[in-house]
Scaffold this active site. Structure first.
Site, PDB file in Angstrom:
ATOM      1  N   CYS A 113      32.848 -28.674  87.340  1.00 22.31           N
ATOM      2  CA  CYS A 113      33.536 -28.046  86.470  1.00 22.31           C
ATOM      3  C   CYS A 113      34.035 -26.503  86.979  1.00 22.31           C
ATOM      4  CB  CYS A 113      32.969 -27.904  85.045  1.00 22.31           C
ATOM      5  SG  CYS A 113      32.483 -29.439  84.348  1.00 22.31           S
ATOM      6  N   HIS A 253      34.539 -21.217  81.104  1.00 22.38           N
ATOM      7  CA  HIS A 253      34.588 -22.707  81.023  1.00 22.38           C
ATOM      8  C   HIS A 253      34.008 -23.395  79.547  1.00 22.38           C
ATOM      9  CE1 HIS A 253      34.033 -26.687  81.892  1.00 22.38           C
ATOM     10  NE2 HIS A 253      32.638 -26.720  81.855  1.00 22.38           N
ATOM     11  N   ASN A 283      34.755 -30.708  76.835  1.00 24.92           N
ATOM     12  CA  ASN A 283      34.492 -30.261  78.204  1.00 24.92           C
ATOM     13  C   ASN A 283      35.516 -31.074  79.266  1.00 24.92           C
ATOM     14  OD1 ASN A 283      33.683 -29.534  80.835  1.00 24.92           O
ATOM     15  ND2 ASN A 283      31.719 -29.880  80.432  1.00 24.92           N
TER      16      ASN A 283
HETATM   17  N1  COA Z   1      23.857 -37.562  68.615  1.00 23.89           N
HETATM   18  C1  COA Z   1      22.437 -37.259  67.859  1.00 23.89           C
HETATM   19  N2  COA Z   1      21.425 -37.107  68.605  1.00 23.89           N
HETATM   20  C2  COA Z   1      21.437 -37.002  69.906  1.00 23.89           C
HETATM   21  C3  COA Z   1      22.604 -37.167  70.714  1.00 23.89           C
HETATM   22  C4  COA Z   1      23.790 -37.356  69.934  1.00 23.89           C
HETATM   23  N3  COA Z   1      25.163 -37.202  70.367  1.00 23.89           N
HETATM   24  N4  COA Z   1      22.395 -36.870  72.000  1.00 23.89           N
HETATM   25  C5  COA Z   1      21.126 -36.750  71.945  1.00 23.89           C
HETATM   26  N5  COA Z   1      20.469 -36.775  70.919  1.00 23.89           N
HETATM   27  C6  COA Z   1      19.044 -36.696  70.495  1.00 23.89           C
HETATM   28  C7  COA Z   1      18.238 -37.244  71.752  1.00 23.89           C
HETATM   29  O1  COA Z   1      18.045 -38.372  71.916  1.00 23.89           O
HETATM   30  C8  COA Z   1      16.827 -36.266  71.272  1.00 23.89           C
HETATM   31  O2  COA Z   1      16.250 -37.125  70.229  1.00 23.89           O
HETATM   32  P1  COA Z   1      14.741 -37.420  70.497  1.00 23.89           P
HETATM   33  O3  COA Z   1      14.230 -36.008  70.332  1.00 23.89           O
HETATM   34  O4  COA Z   1      14.452 -38.269  69.252  1.00 23.89           O
HETATM   35  O5  COA Z   1      14.335 -37.906  71.892  1.00 23.89           O
HETATM   36  C9  COA Z   1      17.438 -35.183  70.622  1.00 23.89           C
HETATM   37  O6  COA Z   1      18.727 -35.364  70.336  1.00 23.89           O
HETATM   38  C10 COA Z   1      17.431 -33.836  71.530  1.00 23.89           C
HETATM   39  O7  COA Z   1      17.917 -34.334  72.622  1.00 23.89           O
HETATM   40  P2  COA Z   1      18.214 -32.919  73.534  1.00 23.89           P
HETATM   41  O8  COA Z   1      18.921 -33.695  74.725  1.00 23.89           O
HETATM   42  O9  COA Z   1      16.962 -32.252  73.773  1.00 23.89           O
HETATM   43  O10 COA Z   1      19.324 -32.291  72.852  1.00 23.89           O
HETATM   44  P3  COA Z   1      19.755 -30.838  73.093  1.00 23.89           P
HETATM   45  O11 COA Z   1      19.435 -29.814  72.067  1.00 23.89           O
HETATM   46  O12 COA Z   1      19.436 -30.345  74.569  1.00 23.89           O
HETATM   47  O13 COA Z   1      21.281 -31.092  73.145  1.00 23.89           O
HETATM   48  C11 COA Z   1      23.187 -31.516  74.570  1.00 23.89           C
HETATM   49  C12 COA Z   1      22.050 -32.132  74.084  1.00 23.89           C
HETATM   50  C13 COA Z   1      23.608 -32.260  75.889  1.00 23.89           C
HETATM   51  C14 COA Z   1      24.287 -31.313  73.786  1.00 23.89           C
HETATM   52  C15 COA Z   1      22.531 -30.202  75.363  1.00 23.89           C
HETATM   53  O14 COA Z   1      21.537 -30.329  76.101  1.00 23.89           O
HETATM   54  C16 COA Z   1      23.863 -29.488  76.193  1.00 23.89           C
HETATM   55  O15 COA Z   1      24.986 -29.137  75.693  1.00 23.89           O
HETATM   56  N6  COA Z   1      23.444 -29.280  77.556  1.00 23.89           N
HETATM   57  C17 COA Z   1      24.486 -28.729  78.529  1.00 23.89           C
HETATM   58  C18 COA Z   1      25.467 -29.827  78.972  1.00 23.89           C
HETATM   59  C19 COA Z   1      26.866 -29.091  79.491  1.00 23.89           C
HETATM   60  O16 COA Z   1      27.327 -28.096  79.289  1.00 23.89           O
HETATM   61  N7  COA Z   1      27.084 -30.190  80.365  1.00 23.89           N
HETATM   62  C20 COA Z   1      28.389 -29.760  81.173  1.00 23.89           C
HETATM   63  C21 COA Z   1      28.081 -28.729  82.276  1.00 23.89           C
HETATM   64  S1  COA Z   1      29.567 -28.169  83.016  1.00 23.89           S
END
Ligand code: COA
Length: 326
Positions: A113, A253, A283
């Site tokens: 990215c 970004h 994204n």
């Molecule tokens: N809908 C509902 N629940 C979801 C989900 C979705 N789309 N995706 C994950 N979950 C659930 C998980 O399974 C987990 O459930 P559990 O506690 O029963 O295991 C719970 O939500 C928490 O998961 P977690 O991964 O800790 O969530 P989070 O708060 O970290 O949010 C992201 C997930 C991906 C949104 C977040 O980590 C994020 O934005 N990370 C950065 C990603 C990014 O910017 N990537 C690109 C870089 S260029």
């Protein structure tokens, strides 16, 4: 050294829109969860048959037309992408051909990215050294093709678009003031596409194991991104003798609203000085900063003399920032 001026910008997003409500029908998720954790409401998804270079060419054509230039004027094309048309030739190579730019050399930049900041910085170098007069910098992605739509942690985020900027020598001190590029390979397992390269060449096994899709440890990405992103933006300002107060517009970004807000807080900027369109685009990888810059320009949010701060982060890890006098 003369500066590289961004003389025009262009962007293109596929017509098809995938909303959070659409995703609710295919995975266990909710609009509320996605909006709360990411700020994303909808994203553009390419049509079948549409390839990354098609999006790139649309954005490039718009940028060239706005600058009253023709493809024959282009000396060099640099495309940031993580979702190329093919492993080779480069997507930039296809852009050169489809655009009809007979004199242009062309190359892809793979910095995930951060491909936006990397491609802009590389393009600017050729202008600054006097080697080229017209450089086309592009970020283009069809990330939906490397997205596992059974993985709810990634498919809510990734999307498709392209953005372009035309660079030419500046005569008035405007242009790219500075750009910083960083990488730290020890974080590679936080965000990567395992299959299809020399480590795991494409085979029935790699496809069955869904290794041709992007894998992400969302939590880890989040933690590293917040730190790197805010730090590099602060560093480039400080090193060039600016403070947050001097910034007219921050174009980050567009990965996640919470990451943007954390960086903005770290910088001490008011949200009115931040371009946010992640809600409508998701994204779009290396395209995101270019698409946001084009939106800022279209909305009249950038005026001659404005100081723009651009910053991005991505898989690798890679991250970087640029300062531009408009
Ligand atoms: N809908 C509902 N629940 C979801 C989900 C979705 N789309 N995706 C994950 N979950 C659930 C998980 O399974 C987990 O459930 P559990 O506690 O029963 O295991 C719970 O939500 C928490 O998961 P977690 O991964 O800790 O969530 P989070 O708060 O970290 O949010 C992201 C997930 C991906 C949104 C977040 O980590 C994020 O934005 N990370 C950065 C990603 C990014 O910017 N990537 C690109 C870089 S260029």
């Amino acid at each position: 050294m003369r500066r590289a001026k961004i003389v025009s910008v262009g962007s293109y997003a596929p017509k098809r829109i995938l909303t959070n409500a659409d995703l609710e029908k295919v995975i266990e998720t909710s609009d509320e969860w996605i909006v709360q954790r990411t700020g994303i409401r909808e994203r553009h998804i390419a049509e079948e048959g549409e390839v990354t270079s098609d999006l790139a060419v649309r954005a490039a054509q718009q940028a060239l037309e706005r600058a009253n230039l023709v493809p024959e004027d282009v000396d060099f094309i640099v495309v940031g992408t993580t979702s190329p048309d093919m492993p080779f030739p480069s997507t930039a190579n296809f852009v050169q051909h489809k655009l009809g730019a007979p004199r242009a050399g062309s190359v892809d930049v793979q910095a995930a990215c951060t491909g936006s900041i990397y491609s802009l910085s590389i393009g600017a170098q050729y202008i600054q050294t006097g080697k080229y007069r017209t450089v086309l910098c592009i970020g283009a992605e069809i990330l939906s093709r490397i997205t596992d739509f059974t993985d709810r942690g990634t498919c809510i985020l990734l999307a498709d678009a392209a953005g372009a900027a035309v660079l030419q020598p500046s005569g008035d001190g405007s242009g790219v003031i500075d750009a910083d590029l960083y990488s730290e390979g020890k974080y590679w397992e936080y965000l990567y596409q395992p299959g299809g390269g020399t480590k795991h060449p494409a085979s029935h096994e790699t496809v069955d194991a869904r290794m041709h899709f992007a894998k992400m440890k969302g939590n880890e990405v989040f933690k590293v991104a917040v730190r790197m992103f805010g730090d590099c933006a602060a560093t480039i300002l400080e090193r060039n003798g600016f403070t947050a107060r001097d910034v007219d517009l921050f174009i980050p970004h567009q990965a996640n609203l919470r990451i943007i807000e954390a960086a903005v807080k770290r910088l001490g900027l008011p949200m009115e000085k931040v371009l946010v369109n992640v809600d409508r685009y998701g994204n779009t990888g290396a395209a995101s900063v270019y698409v946001a810059l084009e939106e800022a320009w279209s909305l009249g949010r950038v005026k001659p003399g404005d100081l723009l701060l651009l910053a991005a982060f991505g898989g690798g890890f890679t991250w970087g920032a640029a300062l531009v006098r408009w």
